[in-house]
Design an enzyme around this catalytic site. Structure first.
Site, short mmCIF file in Angstrom:
data_model
loop_
_atom_site.label_atom_id
_atom_site.label_comp_id
_atom_site.label_asym_id
_atom_site.label_seq_id
_atom_site.Cartn_x
_atom_site.Cartn_y
_atom_site.Cartn_z
N SER A 50 0.86 -1.20 0.00
CA SER A 50 0.00 0.00 0.00
C SER A 50 0.90 1.24 0.00
O SER A 50 2.11 1.14 0.19
CB SER A 50 -0.87 -0.01 1.26
N ASP A 83 -0.83 -1.58 -4.18
CA ASP A 83 -2.20 -1.72 -3.67
C ASP A 83 -2.81 -0.31 -3.49
O ASP A 83 -2.16 0.58 -2.95
CB ASP A 83 -2.14 -2.45 -2.33
N HIS A 84 -4.03 -0.12 -3.94
CA HIS A 84 -4.77 1.13 -3.75
C HIS A 84 -3.98 2.40 -4.11
O HIS A 84 -3.86 3.32 -3.28
CB HIS A 84 -5.30 1.25 -2.31
N ASP A 105 -6.87 3.02 -7.80
CA ASP A 105 -8.16 3.00 -7.12
C ASP A 105 -8.83 4.36 -7.29
O ASP A 105 -8.79 5.21 -6.41
CB ASP A 105 -7.98 2.66 -5.63
N HIS A 223 -11.44 -7.40 -2.71
CA HIS A 223 -10.69 -6.75 -1.63
C HIS A 223 -11.37 -7.09 -0.30
O HIS A 223 -12.46 -7.65 -0.28
CB HIS A 223 -10.70 -5.22 -1.82
N ASN A 266 -7.49 -10.30 -2.07
CA ASN A 266 -6.62 -9.47 -1.21
C ASN A 266 -6.76 -9.83 0.26
O ASN A 266 -7.87 -9.78 0.82
CB ASN A 266 -7.00 -7.99 -1.38
#
Ligand code: G3H
Ligand code: 13P
Ligand code: ZN
Length: 349
Positions: A50, A83-84, A105, A223, A266
């Site tokens: 992240s 991630d994101h 995202d 997710h 995830n």
């Protein structure tokens, strides 16, 4: 083995009819835990970081650790994923480091909190897709918004607030050309997803199945897919922790998803729980200990156990040797000449 394209890894998973766990990392022990599990179960794997993880570990430390994992495990396909990602620039910086996959995202604005409009989401995601594909990098997009907030990321509220609309999912996939599509079906990030075992009123597997029917070849992403098992909660609470009673996503629901197009699953929270429980146990039982190895080793082992279980449950176990990696430069050519399609197959309603 060099890091592989997540698109290749997911295309292979679709061929084999299995799902692939995407596990979050922040440090060396978590990376090692994933690799221990991948080696033990012979699994291809997605490792993801992240924005918070990249900041915590510092980009270069984290990326060099992943490279070490790839060098030490030449038989295991590893995709390294952002991630994101909250913006074009975040995705661009991950690509510059060598990540083979990014999530844009765009379901949230750049602040990572406020839900964006459909058009804003399409626009920023399309921009990332164009940039990433030129460089052979995979893109995951998200349509619909997950519940909860983790480390400042998330819209808050219930997972039921912004469930994905199947028609919008189709239009989003067509207009962005994403390789993988995250959908919101009632899950949230973190440990507190559900106050009882989720039934169809909160976990919308029917929506997932409807999306898969319309987009039968699109790699779907779930997710917030930690199962938050009671035994992991109990260890924490037994050794002085204070977790409230909670439920996660049952593994059998994830397996139903995998039978209906889910290729990336995830998981972060379950590993956090396993690590914390193992560390608490050492502190509680042997308070005289102070060598970090005395608690980091059991913590790493506890995480590896959870990851290996998920790899087996998701079906990726045994598939590490099915294919050799395609160079990222070849993947880029594939996007350019159309051999790697970015237009989804859309089935009539
Ligand atoms: O997206 C949620 C993951 O669990 C990562 O969490 O942003 O606290 O690192 P984080
Ligand atoms: P969990 O909090 O359920 O582990 O979800 C992790 C996730 O979705 C990371 O993107
Ligand atoms: Zn997530």
């Amino acid at each position: 083995m060099p890091l592989v394209s997540m698109r290749q890894l997911l295309d292979e998973a679709a061929k084999g009819g299995y799902g692939v766990g995407a596990f979050n990392v922040n440090d060396m022990e978590q990376i090692q835990a994933i690799m221990m599990a991948a080696k033990q179960t012979k699994s291809p794997v997605i490792v993801q970081a992240s924005r918070g993880a990249r900041q915590f570990a510092e980009d270069l430390y984290l990326f060099k650790l992943i490279q070490a994992a790839a060098e030490l495990n030449p038989d295991i396909p590893i995709a390294m994923h952002q991630d994101h990602g909250n913006s074009f620039d975040t995705c661009k910086s991950a690509i510059a480091l060598g990540y083979t996959s990014v999530m844009m995202d765009g379901s949230l604005k750049e602040d990572g909190k406020t839900p964006s409009t459909f058009e804003e989401n399409v626009e920023v995601t399309r921009k990332v897709v164009d940039y990433a594909h030129e460089r052979g990098v995979t893109v995951e997009g998200e349509i619909g918004v997950l519940g909860g907030v983790e480390d400042g990321h998330g819209a808050g509220g219930s997972g039921l607030d912004h469930i994905t609309d199947p028609d919008q999912a189709v239009e989003f996939a067509e207009r962005t050309g994403v390789d993988a599509l995250a959908i919101a079906i009632g899950t949230s990030h973190g440990a507190y997803k559900f106050t009882k075992k989720p039934d169809g009123s909160v976990l919308k597997m029917d929506i997932l199945i409807a999306i898969h029917k319309r987009l039968p070849n699109t790699h779907l992403v779930m997710h917030g897919s930690s199962s938050v098992p009671k035994d992991l909660q109990d260890v924490i609470n037994k050794y002085g922790g204070k977790l409230k009673e909670t439920w996660g996503v049952p593994v059998e629901e994830i397996q139903l998803g995998i039978r209906n197009g889910v290729r990336k699953v995830n998981v972060d929270t379950d590993n956090r729980l396993a690590i914390t429980g193992a560390i608490r146990k050492v502190f509680w039982e042997t308070p005289e200990k102070f060598d970090p190895r005395d608690y980091l080793k059991p913590a790493r082992e506890a995480m590896a156990k959870v990851v290996a279980e998920r790899m087996t449950e998701f079906g990726q176990a045994g598939h590490a040797g099915d294919y050799s990696p395609i160079a990222i430069t070849e993947i880029a050519k594939g996007y350019k000449d159309g051999t790697l399609s970015t237009q989804p197959l859309v089935a009539a309603k």
